[in-house]
Design a protein around this motif. Structure first.
Motif, PDB file in Angstrom:
ATOM      1  N   ASN A 255       0.829  -1.201   0.000  1.00 51.91           N
ATOM      2  CA  ASN A 255       0.000   0.000   0.000  1.00 51.91           C
ATOM      3  C   ASN A 255       0.863   1.250   0.000  1.00 51.91           C
ATOM      4  OD1 ASN A 255      -2.701  -1.131   0.196  1.00 51.91           O
ATOM      5  ND2 ASN A 255      -2.028  -1.880   2.189  1.00 51.91           N
ATOM      6  N   PHE A 256       0.546   2.178  -0.900  1.00 50.54           N
ATOM      7  CA  PHE A 256       1.243   3.448  -0.983  1.00 50.54           C
ATOM      8  C   PHE A 256       0.228   4.557  -0.777  1.00 50.54           C
ATOM      9  CE2 PHE A 256       3.746   0.568  -3.642  1.00 50.54           C
ATOM     10  CZ  PHE A 256       4.985   0.688  -3.038  1.00 50.54           C
ATOM     11  N   HIS A 257       0.116   5.038   0.447  1.00 47.61           N
ATOM     12  CA  HIS A 257      -0.856   6.091   0.743  1.00 47.61           C
ATOM     13  C   HIS A 257      -0.211   7.447   0.485  1.00 47.61           C
ATOM     14  CE1 HIS A 257      -3.607   3.221   2.510  1.00 47.61           C
ATOM     15  NE2 HIS A 257      -2.576   2.696   3.143  1.00 47.61           N
ATOM     16  N   GLY A 258      -0.973   8.328  -0.152  1.00 46.17           N
ATOM     17  CA  GLY A 258      -0.449   9.661  -0.398  1.00 46.17           C
ATOM     18  C   GLY A 258      -0.495  10.025  -1.861  1.00 46.17           C
TER      19      GLY A 258
ATOM     20  N   LYS B 146      11.811   2.197  -5.791  1.00 42.79           N
ATOM     21  CA  LYS B 146      12.704   1.304  -5.041  1.00 42.79           C
ATOM     22  C   LYS B 146      12.059  -0.051  -4.790  1.00 42.79           C
ATOM     23  CE  LYS B 146      15.520   4.802  -2.694  1.00 42.79           C
ATOM     24  NZ  LYS B 146      15.860   5.434  -1.385  1.00 42.79           N
ATOM     25  N   THR B 147      10.755  -0.052  -4.515  1.00 43.98           N
ATOM     26  CA  THR B 147      10.054  -1.321  -4.297  1.00 43.98           C
ATOM     27  C   THR B 147      10.100  -2.185  -5.551  1.00 43.98           C
ATOM     28  OG1 THR B 147       8.561  -0.302  -2.695  1.00 43.98           O
ATOM     29  CG2 THR B 147       7.834  -2.352  -3.696  1.00 43.98           C
ATOM     30  N   LEU B 148       9.824  -1.572  -6.692  1.00 44.24           N
ATOM     31  CA  LEU B 148       9.817  -2.316  -7.941  1.00 44.24           C
ATOM     32  C   LEU B 148      11.217  -2.756  -8.338  1.00 44.24           C
ATOM     33  CD1 LEU B 148       7.253  -0.124  -9.898  1.00 44.24           C
ATOM     34  CD2 LEU B 148       6.842  -2.341  -8.831  1.00 44.24           C
ATOM     35  N   GLN B 149      12.180  -1.883  -8.137  1.00 40.35           N
ATOM     36  CA  GLN B 149      13.560  -2.220  -8.479  1.00 40.35           C
ATOM     37  C   GLN B 149      14.072  -3.377  -7.632  1.00 40.35           C
ATOM     38  OE1 GLN B 149      16.651   0.759  -7.679  1.00 40.35           O
ATOM     39  NE2 GLN B 149      17.320   0.546  -9.816  1.00 40.35           N
ATOM     40  N   ALA B 150      13.726  -3.379  -6.354  1.00 35.75           N
ATOM     41  CA  ALA B 150      14.165  -4.457  -5.461  1.00 35.75           C
ATOM     42  C   ALA B 150      13.594  -5.808  -5.892  1.00 35.75           C
ATOM     43  CB  ALA B 150      13.753  -4.146  -4.024  1.00 35.75           C
ATOM     44  N   SER B 151      12.415  -5.771  -6.511  1.00 38.61           N
ATOM     45  CA  SER B 151      11.779  -7.011  -6.982  1.00 38.61           C
ATOM     46  C   SER B 151      12.136  -7.307  -8.435  1.00 38.61           C
ATOM     47  CB  SER B 151      10.257  -6.899  -6.841  1.00 38.61           C
ATOM     48  OG  SER B 151       9.888  -6.701  -5.497  1.00 38.61           O
ATOM     49  N   ARG B 152      13.065  -6.534  -9.003  1.00 32.32           N
ATOM     50  CA  ARG B 152      13.526  -6.717 -10.376  1.00 32.32           C
ATOM     51  C   ARG B 152      12.376  -6.635 -11.380  1.00 32.32           C
ATOM     52  NH1 ARG B 152      18.214 -11.474  -9.773  1.00 32.32           N
ATOM     53  NH2 ARG B 152      19.479 -10.323  -8.248  1.00 32.32           N
ATOM     54  N   VAL B 153      11.477  -5.723 -11.127  1.00 28.92           N
ATOM     55  CA  VAL B 153      10.346  -5.512 -12.023  1.00 28.92           C
ATOM     56  C   VAL B 153      10.799  -4.718 -13.242  1.00 28.92           C
ATOM     57  CG1 VAL B 153       8.155  -4.271 -12.281  1.00 28.92           C
ATOM     58  CG2 VAL B 153       8.573  -5.687 -10.256  1.00 28.92           C
ATOM     59  N   GLN B 154      10.409  -5.183 -14.420  1.00 28.76           N
ATOM     60  CA  GLN B 154      10.682  -4.478 -15.660  1.00 28.76           C
ATOM     61  C   GLN B 154       9.450  -3.708 -16.155  1.00 28.76           C
ATOM     62  OE1 GLN B 154      13.610  -4.255 -17.548  1.00 28.76           O
ATOM     63  NE2 GLN B 154      14.516  -5.089 -15.682  1.00 28.76           N
ATOM     64  N   PHE B 155       8.274  -4.318 -16.012  1.00 30.98           N
ATOM     65  CA  PHE B 155       7.046  -3.709 -16.517  1.00 30.98           C
ATOM     66  C   PHE B 155       5.977  -3.660 -15.428  1.00 30.98           C
ATOM     67  CE2 PHE B 155       8.932  -5.049 -20.551  1.00 30.98           C
ATOM     68  CZ  PHE B 155       8.696  -3.942 -21.354  1.00 30.98           C
ATOM     69  N   ILE B 156       5.248  -2.552 -15.383  1.00 29.48           N
ATOM     70  CA  ILE B 156       4.092  -2.414 -14.490  1.00 29.48           C
ATOM     71  C   ILE B 156       2.842  -2.397 -15.365  1.00 29.48           C
ATOM     72  CG2 ILE B 156       2.987  -1.064 -12.675  1.00 29.48           C
ATOM     73  CD1 ILE B 156       6.485  -0.110 -13.616  1.00 29.48           C
TER      74      ILE B 156
ATOM     75  N   SER C  23       9.117   7.469 -14.046  1.00 25.58           N
ATOM     76  CA  SER C  23       9.136   8.839 -13.524  1.00 25.58           C
ATOM     77  C   SER C  23       8.320   9.789 -14.404  1.00 25.58           C
ATOM     78  CB  SER C  23      10.574   9.347 -13.413  1.00 25.58           C
ATOM     79  OG  SER C  23      11.201   9.363 -14.683  1.00 25.58           O
ATOM     80  N   GLN C  24       8.239   9.493 -15.721  1.00 28.67           N
ATOM     81  CA  GLN C  24       7.462  10.347 -16.613  1.00 28.67           C
ATOM     82  C   GLN C  24       5.963  10.011 -16.571  1.00 28.67           C
ATOM     83  OE1 GLN C  24      10.374   8.710 -18.026  1.00 28.67           O
ATOM     84  NE2 GLN C  24      11.491  10.533 -17.320  1.00 28.67           N
ATOM     85  N   LEU C  25       5.625   8.784 -16.170  1.00 26.37           N
ATOM     86  CA  LEU C  25       4.249   8.316 -16.299  1.00 26.37           C
ATOM     87  C   LEU C  25       3.570   8.013 -14.969  1.00 26.37           C
ATOM     88  CD1 LEU C  25       4.784   5.917 -19.336  1.00 26.37           C
ATOM     89  CD2 LEU C  25       3.740   8.181 -19.375  1.00 26.37           C
ATOM     90  N   VAL C  26       4.287   8.187 -13.851  1.00 29.84           N
ATOM     91  CA  VAL C  26       3.736   7.801 -12.555  1.00 29.84           C
ATOM     92  C   VAL C  26       2.435   8.540 -12.243  1.00 29.84           C
ATOM     93  CG1 VAL C  26       5.082   9.476 -11.220  1.00 29.84           C
ATOM     94  CG2 VAL C  26       4.319   7.358 -10.126  1.00 29.84           C
ATOM     95  N   ASP C  27       2.329   9.784 -12.653  1.00 27.04           N
ATOM     96  CA  ASP C  27       1.130  10.579 -12.379  1.00 27.04           C
ATOM     97  C   ASP C  27       0.083  10.485 -13.486  1.00 27.04           C
ATOM     98  OD1 ASP C  27       1.777  11.680  -9.872  1.00 27.04           O
ATOM     99  OD2 ASP C  27       3.118  13.117 -10.818  1.00 27.04           O
ATOM    100  N   TYR C  28       0.539  10.249 -14.716  1.00 28.55           N
ATOM    101  CA  TYR C  28      -0.361  10.370 -15.860  1.00 28.55           C
ATOM    102  C   TYR C  28      -0.731   9.037 -16.489  1.00 28.55           C
ATOM    103  CZ  TYR C  28       1.080  15.178 -15.249  1.00 28.55           C
ATOM    104  OH  TYR C  28       1.326  16.415 -14.710  1.00 28.55           O
ATOM    105  N   GLY C  29      -0.138   7.960 -16.004  1.00 25.18           N
ATOM    106  CA  GLY C  29      -0.516   6.644 -16.478  1.00 25.18           C
ATOM    107  C   GLY C  29      -0.299   6.462 -17.962  1.00 25.18           C
TER     108      GLY C  29
ATOM    109  N   MET D 241       6.991   9.686  -2.744  1.00 22.75           N
ATOM    110  CA  MET D 241       6.109   8.622  -3.213  1.00 22.75           C
ATOM    111  C   MET D 241       6.718   7.908  -4.418  1.00 22.75           C
ATOM    112  SD  MET D 241       3.139   7.145  -2.829  1.00 22.75           S
ATOM    113  CE  MET D 241       1.720   6.443  -3.694  1.00 22.75           C
ATOM    114  N   GLN D 242       7.182   8.694  -5.399  1.00 21.25           N
ATOM    115  CA  GLN D 242       7.779   8.113  -6.586  1.00 21.25           C
ATOM    116  C   GLN D 242       9.000   7.282  -6.221  1.00 21.25           C
ATOM    117  OE1 GLN D 242       8.457  10.683  -9.925  1.00 21.25           O
ATOM    118  NE2 GLN D 242       6.655  11.936  -9.504  1.00 21.25           N
ATOM    119  N   ASP D 243       9.787   7.796  -5.326  1.00 17.57           N
ATOM    120  CA  ASP D 243      11.001   7.085  -4.925  1.00 17.57           C
ATOM    121  C   ASP D 243      10.661   5.766  -4.240  1.00 17.57           C
ATOM    122  OD1 ASP D 243      13.938   7.106  -4.664  1.00 17.57           O
ATOM    123  OD2 ASP D 243      13.504   7.164  -2.504  1.00 17.57           O
ATOM    124  N   THR D 244       9.609   5.778  -3.409  1.00 12.97           N
ATOM    125  CA  THR D 244       9.190   4.553  -2.719  1.00 12.97           C
ATOM    126  C   THR D 244       8.726   3.503  -3.717  1.00 12.97           C
ATOM    127  OG1 THR D 244       8.511   5.800  -0.771  1.00 12.97           O
ATOM    128  CG2 THR D 244       7.603   3.596  -1.010  1.00 12.97           C
ATOM    129  N   ILE D 245       7.901   3.912  -4.668  1.00 16.37           N
ATOM    130  CA  ILE D 245       7.417   2.984  -5.688  1.00 16.37           C
ATOM    131  C   ILE D 245       8.588   2.431  -6.491  1.00 16.37           C
ATOM    132  CG2 ILE D 245       6.054   2.800  -7.810  1.00 16.37           C
ATOM    133  CD1 ILE D 245       4.203   4.973  -6.642  1.00 16.37           C
TER     134      ILE D 245
END
Length: 457
Positions: free
Chosen positions: A2-5, A18-28, A50-56, A12-16
């Protein structure tokens, strides 16, 4: 996870990230569920986050005009390929996918010009939840899925059941141990609590139930559940299908909807002053669902194939009635072994061809209409309505529910409460899509339905 905020904040962007990078995620994967209940997605590479986190991601407005048969626009929806919608991820739904290495998933909200798009099913459910909150009610829910695990075959359908066992067979548990265990582990890894499992009545048919949660999360869980079961089955060289009726002589698959009503942390279903029984508000909520049920079925059992499952003496709720522990009534009120009892209601005329946001939002809307108008639910039925004579049913106000999608759509087209709640745009698009499906497939055989729909659902 959960990412509240505000996703736009640097923290927020940094938390997301780092979480994805730690899990070796390539695509969301950003997912949406359309009016035909096809789960679709577009994926953001982590390098572009970083370019799409807000605009999907962008999708065509025509995505809400697509029927189940093919990727072609239904003109009567009022939508066309002109128009861009932003699919904005709800980062509170972010989950690393345990069954797809290097991928994560988030559920998207359809937005236009920074506001919820009128055609967005998820926003419809949010509006229904807000209406319940205005009435002082918090809705908790869970979808209870049945599905088949299938092998390729030459039987004319292209598939055959994974086994030939019967209800609750322990042999079926052992035969399907690896795939069921992996499904459960994958659900738990996504923070979806698993409660029970058993083989169902059809050979190769299974049921896994998950714990209830707040209404929006319950619908999100349903998307994740379908995705997980199908993906894990593929890893085991199986096909999983939630299609309501695959085999003419075997049990159909429902997706019963369980609901409870809460206020200030207290469950409102049971009548503590007159146990066993249900409260006045629960009776009114049930009465609202029953009143709107013929129209609701266009939203909760919306596939051409759904009505092959809903038959008398099939535990599928073919009659407009309710009862305590009555599995033939459209609404069952399950008893608990200990007080308080009961604490929930179960709607049986639901299957997994229904968009969970639309189905749950519509059921809440119907129930709230009963509460507002203080409707009476009538007598609880203690027998199988199908075993009663026509005159007996008429005397108790019990009638048969729609036997095909065309009938249900006709009821929806005249149900002002549900149409107003959906809103003009979503109602028009939804009905147009389902009417196109009805007109295209109403004369099809079961074999033809299965050939097209098996892998859609």
């Amino acid at each position: 996870m959960n990412f509240h905020g505000n996703a736009g904040s640097a923290m927020m962007q940094d938390t997301i990230y780092k979480t994805l990078q730690a899990s070796r995620v390539q695509f969301i994967r950003i997912l949406w569920c359309d009016n035909a209940n096809i789960i679709r997605g577009k994926a953001i590479h982590i390098g572009a986050l970083s370019q799409l986190v807000d605009y999907g991601v962008g999708i065509s407005a025509a995505q809400q005009a697509i029927p189940v048969m093919h990727d072609a626009v239904v003109a009567e929806t009022g939508l066309s390929p002109v128009g861009e919608i932003r699919l904005i991820p709800d980062w509170n739904t972010l989950s690393v996918l345990p069954y797809s290495t290097g991928h994560a998933r988030a559920i998207g909200d359809m937005m236009q010009d920074g506001s919820p798009w009128a055609y967005c099913p998820r926003d419809f459910l949010k509006r229904a939840i807000a209406a319940a909150q205005e009435a002082g009610i918090e809705v908790m829910a869970a979808f209870e899925n049945e599905f088949y695990l299938l092998h390729p075959s030459e039987n004319g359908l292209g598939v055959e059941p994974g086994d030939r066992t019967v209800f609750a067979s322990t042999f079926a548990m052992d035969a399907n141990l690896a795939v069921i265990n992996e499904i459960a582990e994958a659900l738990l890894a996504q923070n979806i609590p698993v409660e029970q499992y058993h083989p169902e009545s059809g050979g190769g048919q299974h049921e896994i139930s998950v714990r209830y949660t707040r209404a929006l999360s319950a619908a999100d869980y349903q998307i994740a559940f379908r995705e997980t079961v199908r993906a894990v089955a593929l890893r085991h060289k199986l096909k999983a299908s939630f299609l309501p009726k695959i085999f003419a002589e075997q049990a159909g698959s429902g997706c019963h909807l369980h609901l409870s009503l809460w206020q200030d942390g207290k469950n409102l279903i049971s009548d503590t002053g007159n146990a066993p029984g249900i409260s006045k508000i629960a009776r009114a909520f049930i009465a609202g669902i029953l009143e709107h049920l013929p129209a609701l079925m266009a939203l909760t059992t919306p596939s051409i194939n759904s009505y092959r499952r809903i038959r008398p003496h099939s535990w599928s709720g073919a009659f407009r009635a309710w009862g305590y522990d009555n599995r033939e009534a459209a609404i069952r009120v399950p008893s608990n072994p200990a007080s308080p009892s009961p604490t929930q209601i179960e709607i049986k005329t639901v299957d997994a061809s229904a968009n969970p946001y639309i189905a749950l939002g519509a059921v809440i809307t119907a129930g709230l209409d009963g509460v507002r108008r203080q409707l009476e639910s009538g007598e609880a039925i203690a027998v199988d309505p199908g075993s009663m004579s026509q005159s007996e049913r008429e005397a108790k106000g019990i009638d048969a529910l729609p036997t095909n999608l065309g009938e249900a759509i006709a009821h929806l087209q005249t149900d002002k409460v549900l149409l107003d709640a959906l809103g003009k745009e979503l109602a028009q698009a939804y009905i147009a899509v389902r009417l196109a499906e009805w007109e295209a497939m109403k004369d099809w055989t079961l074999k033809e339905e299965v050939k097209l729909l098996l892998e859609r659902y």
